[in-house]
Structures are given as structure tokens and as C-alpha cells.
Motif scaffolding. Sequence first.
Motif, short mmCIF file in Angstrom:
data_model
loop_
_atom_site.label_atom_id
_atom_site.label_comp_id
_atom_site.label_asym_id
_atom_site.label_seq_id
_atom_site.Cartn_x
_atom_site.Cartn_y
_atom_site.Cartn_z
N TYR A 132 -4.59 1.70 5.55
CA TYR A 132 -4.56 1.47 4.11
C TYR A 132 -5.50 0.31 3.72
O TYR A 132 -6.26 0.39 2.75
CB TYR A 132 -3.15 1.12 3.66
CG TYR A 132 -2.22 2.29 3.40
CD1 TYR A 132 -2.61 3.37 2.62
CD2 TYR A 132 -0.92 2.28 3.91
CE1 TYR A 132 -1.74 4.42 2.37
CE2 TYR A 132 -0.04 3.33 3.66
CZ TYR A 132 -0.46 4.39 2.89
OH TYR A 132 0.41 5.43 2.63
N SER A 179 0.81 -1.22 0.00
CA SER A 179 0.00 0.00 0.00
C SER A 179 0.84 1.26 0.00
O SER A 179 0.53 2.24 -0.68
CB SER A 179 -0.94 0.00 1.22
OG SER A 179 -1.91 -1.00 1.09
N HIS A 223 -7.70 6.93 0.74
CA HIS A 223 -6.68 6.45 1.68
C HIS A 223 -5.29 6.77 1.14
O HIS A 223 -4.64 5.95 0.50
CB HIS A 223 -6.83 4.95 1.93
CG HIS A 223 -6.89 4.10 0.69
ND1 HIS A 223 -7.90 4.18 -0.23
CD2 HIS A 223 -6.04 3.15 0.22
CE1 HIS A 223 -7.69 3.32 -1.21
NE2 HIS A 223 -6.56 2.69 -0.98
N ASP A 244 0.93 4.24 -2.67
CA ASP A 244 0.72 5.63 -2.29
C ASP A 244 1.88 6.51 -2.76
O ASP A 244 1.69 7.69 -3.07
CB ASP A 244 0.57 5.74 -0.77
CG ASP A 244 -0.16 6.99 -0.33
OD1 ASP A 244 -0.66 7.74 -1.20
OD2 ASP A 244 -0.25 7.24 0.89
#
Length: 546
Positions: free
Chosen positions: A337, A244, A347, A248
Motif C-alpha cells: 500500500y 491504507s 494499489h 481501500d
Amino acid sequence: MSNMKIETAVLDSAHVGDIRGAFGTIRHDDIAPRKGWWQRFKTLMAILGPGLIVMVGDNDAGAFSTYGQAGQNYGTMLLWTMALLIPVLYVNQEMVLRLGAVTGVGHARLIIERFGKFWGAFSAIDLFILNALTIVTEFIGISLGMEFLGVPKVAGVCVAAVFIMLAASTGDFRRFERFALILVVGSLLLVPIFVMIHPPMAQVAHDFFIPQLPADGKLSEVLLLIIGIVGTTVAPWQLFFQQSYLIDKRITPRFIQYERADLWLGIAMVVIGAVAMIAFTAQVFVGNPEFGQFTDAGAIATGIAKYHGRLPGVLFAIALIDASIIGAMAVSLSTAYALGDVLNLKHSLHRKPSDAKGFYLMYCGLIALAAALVLIPGVPLGLLTNAVQTLAGVLLPSATVFLLLLCNDKEVLGPWANKRFTNVITAVIVAVLVLLSIILTAAVAFPDMSGETITNILIGGGLVGLVIAIAVNVLHARKEVDDGLLPENTVTFTQQMMYSWRMPPLAQLKPMVLSQRNRIWMGVLRGYLVVAMGMVIYKVIQLALA
């Protein structure tokens, strides 16, 4: 390029755009080849972060407690576990970084989409419970470190909790990553402690490379600790966090090679820290009355100060607080996340709290709850910390099986799917992890089992696992040939095609069809792990009562 953007599977629009790392920026439309060492170095500096944070974040409060117990109770005799865990660390996290870069979708959501809500629920429940307990152990570490430094427990824990919440709530990804990497550098405080205490290098090197079991320890307790070392070094939350966080950060397949280098740097730091901790703790306590009497990381700091002076004790306490903060941040983020992925919430650390309320509420809520629980008096801190790491080790095979199946899913990874060598290595890793759980169960049931028997089971089981893994992959290759999938119908991908391939939107993927054999094995594994978890809980309660 525009067509690729339309076809992306990314769930949050903030996950697409320029890479704004702690030490550099790469524009979203920058697809130029990197020529020369300087261009490659600048690219690496911009990519640097996910691998370092996830690895060093796992040398957290639980690691301090687990490695400290290994050194205080058994000297350097369990150092070899760290050597064996290096390939486990790389194989697991390399598969995860490929999943993140290629799919743009978090681990929890992929499990639900590809295996269904039943298996997704199991994985999510495991993650949330284990993460919540792990965050509690991080605040245990903070409280122990603060106590050694003379800071009141309530004030220290509360200030740390607010600090951790604010660090991730600025809405600026680069600012968070810079702060996290400062904490990563702080983990190197273990090196000067090692130099000051100077354990014998010849003994450290011998025990790092030569596997052995303590002759004078209770076997079930030694195995509980070994599984704890596995669980603290290769924890399930790492899989969810790195995938995650990498998404991101907006890493794409073009930069997978740089991310692998970042991962190796992180592995080097985590192994150096772990070996240093076990070695200098052994040197402090071997031959002294506290040897074999581990209680918690705070007592280790006290012992270091008692036998080697106040300065290394203070450095150890600061390193413990540093590690606990980065661990709390990473574990809380992995949970937030995952929740955002599963519930289709915004998120991203690129978003302000007002723009991603659910994401930041989960992150801050876990921190606040863990801090409050640690302030409850009478909790056996050291035992609870090591119990959480052991549970993580027991649950790791299940997480690795899902990871392995996802990385063989051509719908998900296309040309980035696992090669057979990776599958063989991962299958052996799963077999050995399950073997450790089986041996722990047997040792609890038959406490007089000898160390020689354990070693023989591990070696024999590992060889059987290797043979089975090779046989399964050979049969799978034959089936592909029989079905006409190899070699003439296989598409040859150029480097440019590999770089530009991304997973299609989830709705466009063909459903995964699990064979009856896979369903049976997954069910057996899940059933056994429930039993193994029960055995761990039983043993921990037994130790607590003792």
C-alpha cells in the motif's frame, strides 16, 4: 455531492464506491441516519474489519515469541505492560483511522507531502526495512509451528507462502476480508489453551495491575524484552496498514464512530491473547528446568505438550501458524500500500493482479523473499524474532511524532484535527517510549543499574513529560487566542458538516511550515533513535554470542 467527489484527494479510483465488507454492504450514496439498534448493528457488521485485522495481526509470530519469552523467563511479572499499552494502542490507531477516513491518502504519502522528501525517505526506509524483517519472523513462526506438527519445513513454508499470496490476489476485497476474519477468529484458540493450563487467576490479576520488575534478571535484558513487548504490541507497520486498508475499504468520516468500535474489539482481542499467552507460558515453565531458558515459540509448544498434554501443544502450534499467516498478510500489504501511494501506482484489493501489477508484485515479492530467508540453515530464530520486535519498539516514538503532527495539521484534517487532550496523552506516550529507549541505552552502558532506579526514572520522566505536554498545549492555546484564531473566528461544524468534510486534493493544500523548534526536536529525536538502534543491535549481538 458531485462537487465533493471532484474535490476528493483519493489517489486510486478503486478506493471510491460501495463499502463491501465481510458481513454487509453499504452503498456509496447511502447517507441516511442509522436509527434503532438493528440498523446500527448491521452498519457495524459491514464496517467491521480494519481494527480487528490490524490488532489481531499484531499478535503475530513476533508476539508469540516475545510474550512467550516474558512468561518463560519471568513468569507473570511483566503482565502490567499490557495494561499500560491499552491507551497507547487506542490513541495511536484512533488517530490513524481518522487520517484514513478523512484524507483518503495513505500514511507514507502524507508524510512525504507534508514534511518533504527528506523526512519521507527516513520514514519509508524505516518501514521497508522493519517490515521485511518482520515478514521473515512470520515465516519463522510458520516453520516452528509446522515443525511441531511434523510437517517438513521446506514443504510447510512453501505451501504457506503460496497460500498467503493467493489469499490477497483474487481481486475481491470482500473475499480477502472474510478470509482474514476467519484467521482473526482462529486467534481465539489461545483461550482454550489458557483454560486447559489454568494459571492462577489471582496472580494474573495482581501482576496485570501492579507494575514490577524481576529482581533476579539482568536489567538490560529485561528492558530489551519490555521494549520488545511495546514493539510487538504497537508496531509502526500498524499505522501504515490500518490507514491504507481503511481507505481501500472505502470508509468515510460518516462511519468513524463504527470504526472506533471495531478498533476497541480488536484491542480487547489482542490484550486477551497476550495476557493468556504470558500467563499460561508462565504456568508451564515456572518451577521446571526450562524456566528462564527461552529459545523460541516452537520450544514453548514442546514444553506445553510435555507438561500438559499433546492437545494444548497442538492448539498452540496451530494458533502460531494462524497468527503468522495473518501477520505476514497484513505487514506485506502495509508495504505494498505504501509503495503504491508513494509511486502513484494502482494499489487496491478491489483490483485484479493484471490491473495493479506493481502492488501485487511488491506483496508477493516480500512473501517469497521472506520464505526463502527462513529456509537458510543455522539462523537463531527466537533471537532474531525478538530483535525485530525490539527495533520496532525503538522506532515507534518517531512514527508517533509524525502521526501527532499530521493529526494537528488543519489543512489535512480540518474539523477532525486532534483535541488538546489527545495531544497531551500522545506527548506523554512519546516521552515514555523515548525514556524506555534511554533507559535501555543506560542499562547497556551501566549493567549494574538497579530496578528501583529504573522505576524512579520512568515515574519521574513520565511526570516531567506530562507537565511539558500540558505546558506546550497551554502556550499553543494562548498563541491561538493572541492570533485571533479563538474563539470568535472558529467555525462551528455541525454533525453533517463533519461527516461530509474531506481533505482537498494534495496539490491544493497550503504547505506545512515547521517551526525551527519542531525541526530541532525532530532532528534530535532522529539522531537519538539512531543511537538507540545501535545499542539494540549491539545487545542482540552480545546475546547471540553468549
